[in-house]
Design an enzyme around this catalytic site. Structure first.
Site, PDB file in Angstrom:
ATOM      1  CG  HIS A   1      -1.927   0.914   1.285  1.00 17.70           C
ATOM      2  ND1 HIS A   1      -1.941   2.128   1.388  1.00 17.70           N
ATOM      3  CD2 HIS A   1      -3.249   0.618   0.755  1.00 17.70           C
ATOM      4  CE1 HIS A   1      -3.076   2.940   1.268  1.00 17.70           C
ATOM      5  NE2 HIS A   1      -4.121   1.899   0.916  1.00 17.70           N
TER       6      HIS A   1
ATOM      7  CG  ASP B   1      -8.373  -4.810  -2.973  1.00 18.10           C
ATOM      8  OD1 ASP B   1      -9.536  -4.390  -2.688  1.00 18.10           O
ATOM      9  OD2 ASP B   1      -7.661  -3.850  -3.682  1.00 18.10           O
TER      10      ASP B   1
HETATM   11  C1  LIG Z   1      -8.014  -0.660  -2.593  1.00 21.76           C
HETATM   12  C2  LIG Z   1      -6.540  -0.535  -2.914  1.00 21.76           C
HETATM   13  O1  LIG Z   1      -6.300   0.219  -3.964  1.00 21.76           O
HETATM   14  S1  LIG Z   1      -5.539  -1.168  -2.220  1.00 21.76           S
HETATM   15  C3  LIG Z   1      -4.125  -1.746  -3.130  1.00 21.76           C
HETATM   16  C4  LIG Z   1      -4.480  -2.899  -4.123  1.00 21.76           C
HETATM   17  N1  LIG Z   1      -3.566  -3.265  -4.796  1.00 21.76           N
HETATM   18  C5  LIG Z   1      -2.850  -4.499  -4.983  1.00 21.76           C
HETATM   19  O2  LIG Z   1      -3.119  -5.165  -3.995  1.00 21.76           O
HETATM   20  C6  LIG Z   1      -1.997  -4.631  -5.950  1.00 21.76           C
HETATM   21  C7  LIG Z   1      -0.362  -5.230  -5.339  1.00 21.76           C
HETATM   22  N2  LIG Z   1       0.102  -3.938  -4.735  1.00 21.76           N
HETATM   23  C8  LIG Z   1       0.907  -2.869  -5.595  1.00 21.76           C
HETATM   24  O3  LIG Z   1       0.923  -2.966  -6.479  1.00 21.76           O
HETATM   25  C9  LIG Z   1       1.401  -1.728  -4.711  1.00 21.76           C
HETATM   26  O4  LIG Z   1       1.923  -1.962  -3.289  1.00 21.76           O
HETATM   27  C10 LIG Z   1       0.372  -0.504  -4.643  1.00 21.76           C
HETATM   28  C11 LIG Z   1       0.057  -0.182  -6.115  1.00 21.76           C
HETATM   29  C12 LIG Z   1      -0.789  -0.822  -3.876  1.00 21.76           C
HETATM   30  C13 LIG Z   1       1.103   0.714  -4.092  1.00 21.76           C
HETATM   31  O5  LIG Z   1       2.221   0.963  -4.865  1.00 21.76           O
HETATM   32  P1  LIG Z   1       3.416   2.025  -4.668  1.00 21.76           P
HETATM   33  O6  LIG Z   1       3.195   2.802  -3.304  1.00 21.76           O
HETATM   34  O7  LIG Z   1       3.518   2.723  -5.937  1.00 21.76           O
HETATM   35  O8  LIG Z   1       4.658   1.057  -4.373  1.00 21.76           O
HETATM   36  P2  LIG Z   1       5.433   0.520  -5.335  1.00 21.76           P
HETATM   37  O9  LIG Z   1       4.860  -0.457  -6.318  1.00 21.76           O
HETATM   38  O10 LIG Z   1       6.636   1.404  -5.735  1.00 21.76           O
HETATM   39  O11 LIG Z   1       6.660  -0.594  -4.665  1.00 21.76           O
HETATM   40  C14 LIG Z   1       7.387  -0.408  -3.594  1.00 21.76           C
HETATM   41  C15 LIG Z   1       8.334  -1.506  -3.299  1.00 21.76           C
HETATM   42  O12 LIG Z   1       7.593  -2.408  -2.685  1.00 21.76           O
HETATM   43  C16 LIG Z   1       7.355  -3.618  -3.869  1.00 21.76           C
HETATM   44  N3  LIG Z   1       6.078  -4.000  -3.687  1.00 21.76           N
HETATM   45  C17 LIG Z   1       4.912  -3.173  -3.395  1.00 21.76           C
HETATM   46  N4  LIG Z   1       3.812  -3.998  -3.540  1.00 21.76           N
HETATM   47  C18 LIG Z   1       4.274  -5.405  -3.814  1.00 21.76           C
HETATM   48  C19 LIG Z   1       3.436  -6.430  -3.653  1.00 21.76           C
HETATM   49  N5  LIG Z   1       2.096  -6.532  -3.759  1.00 21.76           N
HETATM   50  N6  LIG Z   1       4.189  -7.495  -4.019  1.00 21.76           N
HETATM   51  C20 LIG Z   1       5.592  -7.561  -4.332  1.00 21.76           C
HETATM   52  N7  LIG Z   1       6.166  -6.348  -4.038  1.00 21.76           N
HETATM   53  C21 LIG Z   1       5.587  -5.238  -3.816  1.00 21.76           C
HETATM   54  C22 LIG Z   1       7.745  -2.979  -4.973  1.00 21.76           C
HETATM   55  O13 LIG Z   1       8.244  -4.227  -5.765  1.00 21.76           O
HETATM   56  C23 LIG Z   1       8.919  -2.021  -4.531  1.00 21.76           C
HETATM   57  O14 LIG Z   1       9.939  -2.735  -4.367  1.00 21.76           O
HETATM   58  P3  LIG Z   1      11.495  -2.169  -4.700  1.00 21.76           P
HETATM   59  O15 LIG Z   1      11.502  -0.840  -4.027  1.00 21.76           O
HETATM   60  O16 LIG Z   1      12.281  -3.087  -4.216  1.00 21.76           O
HETATM   61  O17 LIG Z   1      11.461  -1.887  -6.160  1.00 21.76           O
HETATM   62  O1  LIG Z   2      -5.537   4.570  -0.593  1.00 17.81           O
HETATM   63  C1  LIG Z   2      -5.258   3.783  -1.192  1.00 17.81           C
HETATM   64  O2  LIG Z   2      -4.446   4.172  -2.227  1.00 17.81           O
HETATM   65  C2  LIG Z   2      -6.096   2.719  -1.904  1.00 17.81           C
HETATM   66  C3  LIG Z   2      -6.922   2.169  -0.829  1.00 17.81           C
HETATM   67  O3  LIG Z   2      -6.727   1.586  -0.161  1.00 17.81           O
HETATM   68  C4  LIG Z   2      -8.428   2.413  -1.052  1.00 17.81           C
HETATM   69  O4  LIG Z   2      -8.514   3.228  -1.846  1.00 17.81           O
HETATM   70  O5  LIG Z   2      -9.137   1.966  -0.054  1.00 17.81           O
END
Ligand SMILES: CC(=O)SCCNC(=O)CCNC(=O)[C@H](O)C(C)(C)COP(=O)(O)OP(=O)(O)OC[C@H]1O[C@@H](n2cnc3c(N)ncnc32)[C@H](O)[C@@H]1OP(=O)(O)O
Ligand SMILES: O=C([O-])CC(=O)C(=O)O
Length: 410
Positions: free
Chosen positions: A282, A336
């Protein structure tokens, strides 16, 4: 001959009025850590795993409130009195039906289409029937909020019936918000436990500060367009697998893993191949999302009463392994991760998980819409231009192909 962007031309010129001349600031991909608004609607402390709506802890609302009461709190800033709540619930019941033309339009959608796309199109279609331009007055806002809150669940359930070849089930005025949705979806009245748990899920998903879909809603709202366009743009944003769409992908992942002994190799392969593990990580939370904790206990309550889900033990093992491997980076379950296990027990098909998220998040989008209208200024940030200047126009016979279709970068 084209020249590269020079330092005095990298930013768009603003005409430099005192109001527009912002201090130079560094570019942050994804606007990480950049405040884009001021808001009194909700608060997240990502280090300590705290989420509050209008100052109230999410756990307390999940325990004591209902989705419609919470929605009132989010949009209008205070808990309703008994009379206000009864009137709000009554008005929503009254507006649950959708026009036959919208149902007919939905009958033309391909059954194989994703329900989020059907929802986005149907939400936008409401704008064909109701006022196109937002009026920042309280009666208009209340009326639009009631219509959207009332009709979105009906449209989600209608697409489900239509794609099965059935006529949409009409809403039942004697059922509450959550029970009526489950009734329209499953074509039978839910048991009271299922209705209560679903209502709590809606509370947990209702609002989350300036997440991607809410930001999208706010940008759209800032143009003073109608609230149906605001919600339609937010639905499109919520659909993505990095945002609300992850709840569906979690179940696909558990299906692909299949059994406990596959968890370690599956997760280790994802990490080695730099693939995201769905339902984890997140932008703000660096600990387990407080909503995931409540959803997990709701799942357990359902399993105790209605039978355990075959994927629950797998999910527990995935959480254990991912936390072990990636906990040092602050990667833990987000909202999620456990929601799908609850929805499966409630008989909700996997590709409806994100539309169900949208049903709840309409509350937050509307709260931000109202807040945006109260202090509106159109969103129009700046960019750092990285292209060329003074490029010459070449006649077609002198050109060589420079575009590569096998890569995103040209
Ligand atoms: C309701 C919602 O929106 S909740 C989020 C739902 N989304 C997901 O579950 C999808 C999986 N999660 C993700 O893609 C991300 O964690 C996000 C999109 C939620 C947040 O993204 P950001 O804050 O941009 O983090 P970013 O993608 O830059 O990741 C930072 C680091 O953590 C790692 N990381 C983040 N999430 C994950 C994951 N789910 N699995 C593995 N590695 C991860 C990245 O690879 C990165 O590693 P690095 O610094 O070594 O390259
Ligand atoms: O806050 C966020 O980036 C995503 C999230 O957890 C939501 O929308 O519930």
């Amino acid at each position: 001959m084209a020249t590269p962007a020079t330092s005095d031309r990298v930013n768009e010129s603003t005409g430099d009025s005192a109001k527009t001349a912002a201090p130079a600031c560094e570019f942050r991909p994804g606007l990480e850590g950049v405040p884009a608004t001021q808001s009194a609607i909700s608060y997240v402390d990502g280090k300590n795993g705290i989420l509050e709506y209008r100052g109230m802890a999410i756990e307390e609302l999940a325990r004591h409130s209902t989705f419609l009461e919470t929605t009132f709190l989010l949009i209008w800033g205070c808990l309703p009195t008994r009379e206000e709540l009864e009137e709000f619930e009554h008005d929503i019941r009254y507006h649950r039906r959708v026009k036959f033309r919208i149902r007919d339009m939905m009958k033309c959608f391909p059954e194989s289409g994703h329900p989020m796309d059907a929802l986005q199109a149907s939400a936008a279609a409401l704008g064909l029937f109701y006022s196109r331009r937002a009026l920042p007055n309280p009666a208009y806002i209340r009326q639009a909020a009631i219509r959207l809150l009332a009709k979105i669940p009906t449209m989600v359930a209608a697409f489900q019936s239509i794609r099965k070849g059935n006529d949409p089930i009409q809403p039942r005025d004697d059922l509450g918000y959550a029970a009526n949705f489950l009734y329209m979806l499953n074509e039978r009245e839910p048991d009271p436990l299922a209705a209560r748990v679903f209502d709590t899920c809606l509370i947990l998903h209702a609002e989350h500060t300036i997440n991607a879909s809410t930001f999208s809603a706010m940008v759209t709202a800032s143009t003073m367009t109608d609230p149906y366009a605001v919600v339609a743009s937010a639905v499109g944003t919520l659909a993505g697998p990095l945002h609300g769409g992850a709840n569906e992908e979690v179940i696909d992942m558990l299906e692909a893993i299949g059994s406990i002994e596959n968890v370690v190799p599956y997760i280790d392969r994802c990490i080695a191949e730099k693939q995201k593990i769905m339902g984890f990580g997140h932008r703000v939370y660096k600990v387990k999302d407080p909503r995931a904790t409540v959803l997990q206990s709701l799942a357990e309550e359902l399993f105790d009463n209605l039978g355990r889900d075959q994927y629950y033990d797998l999910a527990l093992e995935v959480e254990r392994v991912v936390s072990d491997r990636l906990g040092h980076k602050g990667i833990y379950p987000n909202v999620d991760f456990y929601s799908g296990l609850v929805y499966r027990r409630l008989g909700i098909p996997t590709d409806l998980f994100t539309p169900v998220f949208a049903i709840a998040r309409v509350a937050g989008w509307l709260a931000h819409w109202r807040e945006q209208l109260s202090t509106n200024r159109i969103f129009r940030p700046t960019q750092i231009y990285t292209g060329e200047h003074e490029a010459s126009y070449q006649p077609i016979e002198q050109r060589q192909s420079l575009v590569r279709f096998d890569t995103l970068a040209n």
